[in-house]
Scaffold this motif. Structure first.
Motif, PDB file in Angstrom:
ATOM      1  N   PHE A 190      32.065  41.886  33.728  1.00  0.00           N
ATOM      2  CA  PHE A 190      31.587  42.461  32.257  1.00  0.00           C
ATOM      3  C   PHE A 190      31.996  43.697  32.003  1.00  0.00           C
ATOM      4  CE2 PHE A 190      30.182  37.661  31.602  1.00  0.00           C
ATOM      5  CZ  PHE A 190      31.515  36.815  30.788  1.00  0.00           C
ATOM      6  N   TRP A 221      35.265  45.705  31.475  1.00  0.00           N
ATOM      7  CA  TRP A 221      35.893  45.183  30.566  1.00  0.00           C
ATOM      8  C   TRP A 221      35.957  45.901  29.033  1.00  0.00           C
ATOM      9  CZ3 TRP A 221      36.660  39.313  28.667  1.00  0.00           C
ATOM     10  CH2 TRP A 221      36.645  37.792  30.319  1.00  0.00           C
ATOM     11  N   SER A 245      33.228  38.533  25.536  1.00  0.00           N
ATOM     12  CA  SER A 245      32.137  38.002  26.304  1.00  0.00           C
ATOM     13  C   SER A 245      31.121  36.877  25.849  1.00  0.00           C
ATOM     14  CB  SER A 245      32.032  38.963  27.197  1.00  0.00           C
ATOM     15  OG  SER A 245      31.329  39.725  26.331  1.00  0.00           O
TER      16      SER A 245
END
Length: 130
Positions: A106, A109, A123
């Protein structure tokens, strides 16, 4: 079928795609409509649809799909990726299920979507890290 989203994150070769496909096959066996797309392929299709002024029509087809499997998110970088992927996920949110596989954690990202709020919104799913 619960309308849930799942993100499978892990290194290459850990089986994320195989797990996603297995879930897709089970969904098909239960008569759900399933579509498997690579992120790069989907983005190319969306860019093409946008260039031909038919993006809304293209996105509408995904409202008919119970489970969308989006494979390898973050491996292809496109200037329109942020807008197009978010637009698709927003049209499906809480009404249909989506599985996303990615090699990126994450924290990476943000480098793909270039927007912390957008990344956080995407997410907010049920996440499995392999």
């Amino acid at each position: 079928m619960e309308r849930r989203n799942v993100i499978l994150i892990g290194n290459s070769g850990t089986g994320k795609t195989h797990v996603a496909i297995a879930i897709g096959i089970l969904a098909c066996e239960q008569n759900y409509r399933v579509s498997f797309r690579t992120a790069a392929g989907l983005i190319n299709e969306m860019v093409e649809a946008r260039n031909e002024n038919r993006l809304s029509l293209y996105l509408r087809q995904f409202k008919k799909i119970d489970l969308l499997i989006l494979d390898e998110l973050g491996t292809s970088h496109s200037t329109l990726m942020e807008q197009t992927v978010f637009q698709l996920l927003a049209t499906r949110y809480e009404t249909m299920s989506t599985i996303i596989t990615s090699n990126l954690g994450f924290s990476d990202w943000v480098k793909v979507f270039h927007d912390r709020a957008l990344t956080a919104a995407i997410s907010r799913s049920d996440t499995t890290t392999q």
